[in-house]
Each structure stands twice: as C-alpha cells, then as structure tokens.
Design a protein around this motif. Sequence first.
Motif, PDB file in Angstrom:
ATOM      1  N   LYS A   1       0.825  -1.198   0.000  1.00 36.54           N
ATOM      2  CA  LYS A   1       0.000   0.000   0.000  1.00 36.54           C
ATOM      3  C   LYS A   1       0.865   1.256   0.000  1.00 36.54           C
ATOM      4  CE  LYS A   1      -3.771   2.255   2.533  1.00 36.54           C
ATOM      5  NZ  LYS A   1      -3.092   3.473   3.007  1.00 36.54           N
TER       6      LYS A   1
ATOM      7  N   LEU B   1       2.067   2.165  -3.422  1.00 32.95           N
ATOM      8  CA  LEU B   1       1.058   2.640  -4.361  1.00 32.95           C
ATOM      9  C   LEU B   1       0.573   4.047  -4.026  1.00 32.95           C
ATOM     10  CD1 LEU B   1      -1.094  -0.568  -4.870  1.00 32.95           C
ATOM     11  CD2 LEU B   1       0.375   0.526  -6.544  1.00 32.95           C
ATOM     12  N   GLU B   2       0.641   4.424  -2.759  1.00 34.31           N
ATOM     13  CA  GLU B   2       0.161   5.746  -2.373  1.00 34.31           C
ATOM     14  C   GLU B   2       0.954   6.820  -3.106  1.00 34.31           C
ATOM     15  OE1 GLU B   2       0.461   5.711   1.853  1.00 34.31           O
ATOM     16  OE2 GLU B   2      -1.606   5.045   2.128  1.00 34.31           O
TER      17      GLU B   2
ATOM     18  N   GLY C   1      -5.700   3.313  -7.745  1.00 34.39           N
ATOM     19  CA  GLY C   1      -6.385   2.078  -7.418  1.00 34.39           C
ATOM     20  C   GLY C   1      -6.245   1.046  -8.517  1.00 34.39           C
TER      21      GLY C   1
ATOM     22  N   LEU D   1      -6.072  -7.203  -2.253  1.00 32.03           N
ATOM     23  CA  LEU D   1      -5.737  -5.804  -2.493  1.00 32.03           C
ATOM     24  C   LEU D   1      -6.560  -4.870  -1.616  1.00 32.03           C
ATOM     25  CD1 LEU D   1      -5.474  -5.923  -6.399  1.00 32.03           C
ATOM     26  CD2 LEU D   1      -3.591  -5.809  -4.766  1.00 32.03           C
TER      27      LEU D   1
ATOM     28  N   ILE E   1      -5.973  -0.759  -0.565  1.00 31.41           N
ATOM     29  CA  ILE E   1      -5.839  -0.292  -1.944  1.00 31.41           C
ATOM     30  C   ILE E   1      -7.236  -0.210  -2.558  1.00 31.41           C
ATOM     31  CG2 ILE E   1      -4.910  -0.818  -4.232  1.00 31.41           C
ATOM     32  CD1 ILE E   1      -2.680  -2.406  -2.742  1.00 31.41           C
TER      33      ILE E   1
ATOM     34  N   THR F   1     -10.101  -0.823  -4.752  1.00 34.98           N
ATOM     35  CA  THR F   1     -10.205  -1.917  -5.715  1.00 34.98           C
ATOM     36  C   THR F   1     -11.628  -2.040  -6.235  1.00 34.98           C
ATOM     37  OG1 THR F   1      -8.483  -3.125  -4.503  1.00 34.98           O
ATOM     38  CG2 THR F   1      -9.779  -4.376  -6.099  1.00 34.98           C
TER      39      THR F   1
END
Length: 399
Positions: free
Chosen positions: A270, A273-274, A279, A305, A310, A312
Amino acid sequence: MVTVIENVNIHTMDDNDTVIDSGYVKVEDGIIAELGSMSSTHDGADRVIDGEGAELYPGFVDAHTHLGMFEDSLTFEGDDGNEDSDPITPQLRAIDGANPGDGYFRESLLAGVTTVMISPGSTNPIAGQIAAIKTYGRRIDKMIVSSPAAIKFSLGENPKSTYNDKDQTPVTRMAVAALIRETLYKAKNYYDEKQEYLKDKKNNDEPEFDLRYEALCPMFAGEIPAHFHVHRADDICTALRICREFGLRCVLVHATDAHTMTYEENGILKSDLEGECEGVLSGPFLTDRSKPELKNLSPSAPGILSSLGIPTAIITDHPETPLPFITICAAAAVRNGMDRNAAMKAITSTAAKLIGVYDRVGSVEVGKDADIVLFSGDPLDITNRPVAVMYGGEFIKSE
C-alpha cells in the motif's frame, strides 16, 4: 415527475455505509431528492411504488468494459475496439466505436448495471480515450457521464503479439515503453507550449494543432488519469515508473500479479502505491488463463488488495466475462476471501470513485442520479436477480 419508492431496505453504499431499514426514496426528474425512514413524510408524489420489503442498492458500476465495441454475435463487422494499424492512437474516442444497439446494453441494464466505462482494446501501447456512459439510451451522446474519462495504455503481451504478427514495432516490452515515452514527451512539450500561449498570446506562438497530443492534454492537466492495461509484475512496475516520470494520475487495469507482489520483500505494498496509483480495476477472473501473463489469475486478488487499503473495483472486461454477471464476479471474490461490503462497493461506490463519476452515481444519496436496483434478497446470491430497476426516472420490473 415525482416518484416515491417506499417500503424498501436502503443500502446507500455511501462513505458511512448507511443502511435504512423500511425506508423510502423520493425521485424528482431522474434525481434522488430525498430518502429516509417510512416514519418520515414524503408527500407530493405523482407515483408511489411499493417495494414490498425489497433490498435497494445503487445501480451497479463496471469500471472497465468494451460494451458495444466488440458486439454480440458479430466478428469483424462489430469489432470496433482495436485500431491495430498504428500502435499510437490517443486521438481515438470510445464513444465513436460503441453501438448502443448491442443487445448487451439492455441485458446489462436488467441485471442492474447502469453505468460502465467503455474503453478501446489493448492492442496498442496508447489506444485512445475512455468514456463513462449509462447503459440506457439510444444515442451515445445522451448516454455520456464523462468523456474523455481516461486515456487507455497497454503493456505486455497484447501489443507485443499484435505487432509481432505484422512484423512491425513494437515487438518487445522495451519498444512498447519507448513508444509511450516518446509520445508523452512530445505531448508534454505541446501541452506546455499551449499553456504558455494561453497565458501570454502576445509574446508566445500557439503550437501547430496536433489531434494526438491534444487528446493527451487533459491528462497532463491532471483532469483525467492514465488507465494502464497490465498483468505481469514487471509491467505493473513499468506503468508506475512511466506515470511517475510524467506526473500522471495512474489507475491499474487488471493488474493480475499485484496480489502476489504484496507478499514479496520488495513488492507493491500500500505504501508503494500511495501517491503513484489511485487504485486497481481487478478482473476479469471468471475466465480461463488464456495466455502466459495470466498464470496468477485468481478471484482472491480483489480481496487481498482491498484488505491492504488499496481502492479496488471488480470488473468484467466485457465481453471477456458478460457484463450481466458482475454480481457473480463479486460473489466469487467474497467466496475467496473478500469482505462482503468491500465487494459490493467494488461494483458501486469504489468503482464510481475510481472512474471519477462518484458525484453522480455509485451510491444512493440526495442529488445523485436515480439509478437504483431492487432485489428480493442478497444480490450476491447467484440465484437472485433484480426484481426491478430504476434508471433516469424510469422504473421497470424484471422481464
């Protein structure tokens, strides 16, 4: 026209997960005007519909489809999703290729799916402009919720195999990424020159109009994201790398390996990805593993996920999985570990947020479009289907 649907259990799917037992929804001219418990008043209705205790949800949202672009029962005649004569086609618009007369529009609507993203296919590294549309209507122009809503990019086997068969670049992952970078570099210069001209027309020249680069300008302005078709882990990383290099908003489409990468020491967690990815549009997983990059395809993916925080959405990738089966996809995700509420949001509010249309659809709230679906039981029970659907103020019972 004012319509009240009463005696229903309202699952708003809003940010507070509000549920109203034995409630009503008041609709004025296709917009939700009021909702509450049956103890409240709702005078002034032209039509009152008894929901007979049904479960009421917002119309379902599929964040990635090719509805109307690869038409039902047709081959080349109805195949308008891939312009595979040129690998770089950002100027193409999905709304110019979708046929609202395709029978799946009606079937999807009756299944409770009221809003979808329609996207060009994945043969081109840059394929074109994606649109969010309603599943009801006769003319695509009047069905649009947002267009352009995103730009479609593709990495991996699809562009490689398409142009290898033509003995034309790109035939490697390096060339796919290089073509994307070259185009983005030129388009960014075009965008910057255009912005300088608009700020000071007297001292700056307007760049010569280029439809390809023009199509990418909203993405550089931060108005729309890049949707990257990716499956393999290395392609996921390439997509994030390119978006980081050019400062693009990124949404990962399919991301088949993403759930496996969360277990790796240096995987996509996570925190990784931030700030880089808004998403994941997860799916389709009710299909076979038809090519090598799908070897990790699993209905467990969206649950893993979403459990990491995240955002999704669950997608059908219609026609890969027929769009009316979106609730079966959500049920399969729950069967394989996804939280039930997260799965319902993955086909309603979370999906709407990821495609930028949550201001209009994805939850039952005042001011939003009156796209509503009623079930006699749990929508994730595959033996259930909607008993009625409201769309744009119209109300139909299941056929």
